[in-house]
Design a protein around this motif. Structure first.
Motif, PDB file in Angstrom:
ATOM      1  N   ILE A 167       0.830  -1.140   0.013  1.00 23.78           N
ATOM      2  CA  ILE A 167      -0.034   0.007  -0.053  1.00 23.78           C
ATOM      3  C   ILE A 167       0.928   1.144   0.024  1.00 23.78           C
ATOM      4  N   TYR A 168       1.889   1.146   0.787  1.00 24.35           N
ATOM      5  CA  TYR A 168       2.647   2.362   0.824  1.00 24.35           C
ATOM      6  C   TYR A 168       3.426   2.434  -0.409  1.00 24.35           C
ATOM      7  N   PHE A 169       3.796   1.691  -0.987  1.00 19.58           N
ATOM      8  CA  PHE A 169       4.478   1.761  -2.373  1.00 19.58           C
ATOM      9  C   PHE A 169       4.047   2.659  -3.543  1.00 19.58           C
ATOM     10  N   PHE A 170       2.720   2.653  -3.672  1.00 20.24           N
ATOM     11  CA  PHE A 170       2.204   3.326  -4.534  1.00 20.24           C
ATOM     12  C   PHE A 170       2.150   4.965  -4.587  1.00 20.24           C
ATOM     13  N   PRO A 171       1.960   5.679  -3.333  1.00 17.93           N
ATOM     14  CA  PRO A 171       1.977   6.825  -3.266  1.00 17.93           C
ATOM     15  C   PRO A 171       3.847   7.203  -3.361  1.00 17.93           C
ATOM     16  N   ILE A 172       4.437   6.533  -2.805  1.00 19.27           N
ATOM     17  CA  ILE A 172       5.922   6.930  -2.993  1.00 19.27           C
ATOM     18  C   ILE A 172       6.169   6.834  -4.458  1.00 19.27           C
TER      19      ILE A 172
END
Length: 147
Positions: free
Chosen positions: A80-85
């Motif tokens: 989940i954290y990967f996409f905004p980054i």
């Protein structure tokens, strides 16, 4: 009088705007790199967390082995954290290219990635707030029926 639909509208960036965008691109690049580093640490930690929770003895409080559950949980959070980054990283790299080449297409792609970043963060925030409200309501209902 021209029809607003067929009228061409252009937005020009002055030097101050370019400098603000250049500085913003530098900071978003830095934040995205730090985010990727912490993402990698989160993935590594997910396996250690699994081993840590697996080493705890089973009891009435924790009757099952939480090691694999924690590993999967941390891996899902990392995904989940990967996409905004990623969106932030793409914004910063495309913005740098757009400012160097003065390309309207690259500028549009940069802003599209920035929009995607904030849209993802906004939707995720709404989901988390909804979960908190749901837990709060369940706690109230549980408290009422417990008495």
């Amino acid at each position: 009088m021209e029809n607003p639909i067929t009228q061409l509208e252009q937005l020009t960036l002055n030097n101050a705007s370019r400098n603000f965008l250049k500085e913003t691109a530098k900071w978003t690049y830095f934040l995205s790199i730090v985010g990727f580093v912490f993402l990698g640490l989160m993935v590594i930690f997910s396996f250690f967390a699994g081993a840590l929770f697996s080493s705890l003895p089973n009891s009435e409080i924790m009757p099952i082995d939480f090691g694999p559950v924690m590993t999967v949980t941390y891996l899902i959070l990392a995904l989940i954290y990967f996409f905004p980054i990623l969106y932030l990283f793409k914004f910063s790299t495309k913005m740098k290219i757009a400012l160097q080449s003065k390309s309207d297409e690259d500028l549009a792609v940069a802003f599209e990635n920035l929009k995607s970043h904030y849209k993802f963060v906004g939707v995720f925030t709404i989901i988390i707030i909804s979960i908190y409200v749901l837990f709060f309501l369940l706690a109230i209902v549980g408290g009422i029926f417990a008495n």
